[in-house]
Design a protein around this motif. Structure first.
Motif, short mmCIF file in Angstrom:
data_model
loop_
_atom_site.label_atom_id
_atom_site.label_comp_id
_atom_site.label_asym_id
_atom_site.label_seq_id
_atom_site.Cartn_x
_atom_site.Cartn_y
_atom_site.Cartn_z
N THR A 82 41.97 60.83 52.50
CA THR A 82 41.02 60.27 53.46
C THR A 82 41.26 58.77 53.56
O THR A 82 41.89 58.19 52.65
CB THR A 82 39.57 60.63 53.03
N SER A 107 39.75 56.04 53.00
CA SER A 107 39.34 55.16 51.89
C SER A 107 40.41 55.11 50.80
O SER A 107 40.71 54.02 50.27
CB SER A 107 38.03 55.65 51.28
N ASN A 126 43.35 52.86 51.72
CA ASN A 126 43.09 51.43 51.57
C ASN A 126 42.85 51.05 50.11
O ASN A 126 43.09 49.90 49.72
CB ASN A 126 41.93 51.02 52.47
N TYR A 163 36.00 47.60 58.42
CA TYR A 163 35.58 48.77 57.64
C TYR A 163 36.85 49.46 57.14
O TYR A 163 37.61 50.00 57.93
CB TYR A 163 34.75 49.73 58.50
N GLU A 198 42.59 45.38 60.88
CA GLU A 198 42.55 46.49 61.84
C GLU A 198 43.07 45.95 63.18
O GLU A 198 42.55 44.94 63.67
CB GLU A 198 41.12 46.98 62.04
N ASP A 226 34.78 49.94 63.60
CA ASP A 226 33.37 50.02 63.19
C ASP A 226 32.68 48.66 63.27
O ASP A 226 31.46 48.57 63.31
CB ASP A 226 33.26 50.59 61.76
N ASP A 248 45.53 48.45 59.02
CA ASP A 248 44.73 49.66 58.82
C ASP A 248 44.68 50.39 60.15
O ASP A 248 44.00 49.96 61.08
CB ASP A 248 43.32 49.27 58.33
N LYS A 288 41.77 54.51 62.06
CA LYS A 288 41.09 55.01 63.26
C LYS A 288 41.93 54.92 64.52
O LYS A 288 41.79 55.75 65.41
CB LYS A 288 39.78 54.24 63.47
N LYS A 291 42.42 59.60 59.43
CA LYS A 291 41.63 60.42 60.36
C LYS A 291 42.41 61.43 61.23
O LYS A 291 42.37 62.62 60.95
CB LYS A 291 40.80 59.52 61.27
C1 LIG Z 1 39.55 51.53 60.20
C2 LIG Z 1 39.05 52.46 59.12
N1 LIG Z 1 39.59 52.40 57.91
C3 LIG Z 1 39.19 53.21 56.91
C4 LIG Z 1 38.17 54.12 57.10
C5 LIG Z 1 37.75 55.00 55.98
O1 LIG Z 1 38.21 56.29 56.21
P1 LIG Z 1 37.51 57.56 55.52
O2 LIG Z 1 36.11 57.61 56.02
O3 LIG Z 1 38.34 58.71 55.99
O4 LIG Z 1 37.59 57.39 54.05
C6 LIG Z 1 37.57 54.22 58.36
C7 LIG Z 1 36.47 55.16 58.59
O5 LIG Z 1 35.69 55.05 59.50
C8 LIG Z 1 38.02 53.35 59.40
O6 LIG Z 1 37.49 53.40 60.63
#
Ligand SMILES: Cc1ncc(COP(=O)(O)O)c(C=O)c1O
Length: 444
Positions: free
Chosen positions: A111, A113, A116, A139, A211, A216, A244, A247, A273
């Motif tokens: 996922t 998170s 990163n 985010y 990003e 977000d 990043d 998204k 995602k």
């Molecule tokens: C730009 C970005 N990075 C990282 C994440 C984190 O991803 P996850 O919720 O799959 O852990 C998100 C989630 O919204 C995001 O938009």
């Protein structure tokens, strides 16, 4: 009692609040393409793609086929110790697709998170510098390293690790320096270079993570020269440049990676995602030396899951063979035009911005003062849901409706969604939304 209410009551009893951000009462039963049905059989047009995951639309037949084939062969093998073929093939593909004329390698997770978290953990090990630069409003995820890199208000309740410095993101609609682009000459960048980085200090800065579109944080698209200039500054100071794309990767902006809108080569890219069209998968693709910086330093038993990797290979193949990038650019321009036209008729819309098929509609109480219309945004999103459209909101002031439909959306579905959106907007402006109902949903 409706089945949705019944399920939500049952959910309330057994699933903790820590898992969710809720904008309206829905329990999903099935989905196809750009349409979603709840457990009572109500149909919705999906303008969210479930937080920008379902870029190919729900239940894409190519993905279903690839997953079924993979399941017949191998459901699981822990890549940590018993590598699987789908992961290796996918890594070869990602290395080929990522910009940068240097040797690259891949890490896989589950996922955004954890991807990163990789950046947070591994970059200082890679170059021996201890600090990292992140952006206000960003985010990057909810694990400790990822949230430390972030500057999003929803994560402010956690203290995070102290070795991350934060720079202002170029949010021109609400410039912290009260400047106007382009006359400002990117004063924010001078501040980042001369102040934030120098005081970090720069020679202890391992990496900067950005990003390409701050999603977000409010669907903020930087002015065109910002990213190339910031990249140059990072290079000059020996700071690794990380993007990043969790998204906005995999076609969302009309390029495979959003960073391809610029002529820069990131040292590493985090992604997740939409990678596997709904199956859990994340990756970091970057310079081989970064990916080899430390053995067994960021591993999870289920990483590089063969089914997710097979789904991802099918996703990439379909993006390429069906011309999804061109479709996303075309449909993105169409949506942008239509939302801009809508803004002419509705004072509540302060700004319409975006890149490809990620658009942000920022609502304000007054166009001159730009006071965020936060509760009105919650009402709009709620009313759209009642009328059959799924959207969410984001932003530092919770006043930006995020529009991220499937990249495969038909013009008919786009028209239907736009029509509902405008009707919902009208209802908010004419005070026809039940505020008590909206208040039950905290959003974020
Ligand atoms: C730009 C970005 N990075 C990282 C994440 C984190 O991803 P996850 O919720 O799959 O852990 C998100 C989630 O919204 C995001 O938009």
């Amino acid at each position: 009692m409706s089945r949705v209410s019944e399920y939500l009551e049952r959910e309330e009893r057994v699933i903790g609040k820590v898992i969710g951000i809720r904008f309206y009462p829905i329990v999903v039963e099935r989905a196809s393409g750009s349409r979603v049905w709840d457990v009572d059989g109500r149909e919705y047009v999906d303008f969210s793609s479930q937080w920008a995951v379902m870029n190919l639309g729900h239940n894409h037949p190519d993905v279903i086929k690839a997953v079924k084939d993979q399941m017949e062969k191998l459901i699981f093998s822990s890549h940590t110790t018993f590598p699987n073929t789908a992961a290796i093939q996918l890594a070869e593909k990602l290395v080929e697709l990522a910009p940068g004329d240097f040797k690259k390698k891949v890490w896989f997770g589950l996922t955004g998170s954890d991807a990163n978290e990789f950046i947070y953990k591994i970059m200082p090990i890679y170059n021996g510098r201890r600090r990292i630069l992140g952006f206000q409003g960003s985010y990057h995820g909810q694990t400790m390293g990822a949230l430390s890199l972030s500057g999003h208000k929803s994560l402010a309740r956690f203290i995070g690790f102290p070795n991350v410095v934060k720079a202002p993101y170029p949010y021109c609609y609400r410039c912290p320096f009260k400047q106007h682009y382009p006359e400002c000459g990117l004063l924010c960048l001078d501040f980042i270079e001369g102040n934030v980085m120098e005081n970090a200090p720069a020679d202890d800065l391992s990496a900067a993570i950005i990003e390409p579109v701050q999603s977000d944080g409010g669907v903020i698209v930087p002015p065109p020269e910002f990213i190339p200039k910031f990249y140059r500054i990072c290079k000059d100071k020996g700071v690794s440049f990380i993007v990043d794309e969790v998204k906005v990767g995999f076609g969302r902006t009309g390029r495979f990676f959003a960073i391809e809108h610029y002529d820069v080569a990131p040292d590493a890219i985090s992604m997740a995602k939409p990678m596997a069209s709904g199956f859990p998968l994340s990756a970091v693709v970057g310079r081989a030396e970064i990916l080899d910086a430390a053995a067994a330093a960021h591993l999870f038993t289920s990483s590089a899951h063969p089914i997710s990797c097979a789904a991802s290979l099918a996703t990439i193949n379909t993006i390429m063979k069906d011309g999804i990038l061109e479709k996303a650019s075309r449909m993105g321009s169409f949506l942008m035009k239509r939302f801009k036209e809508m803004s002419e008729a509705h004072e509540l819309i302060g700004d319409v911005r975006g890149s490809g098929m990620i658009l942000g509609i920022e609502l304000v109480k007054d166009r001159r003062t730009r006071i965020p219309a936060t509760f009105e945004t919650a009402c709009l999103v709620y009313r759209a849901f009642e009328l059959g459209l799924l959207v969410t909101y984001v932003g530092a002031y919770s006043n930006v409706v995020e529009i991220t439909p499937p990249l495969t959306m038909s013009i008919e579905d786009a028209e239907k969604g736009l029509e509902i959106f405008e009707k919902a907007l009208d209802d908010v402006e004419k005070d026809r939304v039940d505020k008590m109902k909206v208040r039950r949903f905290a959003g974020w």
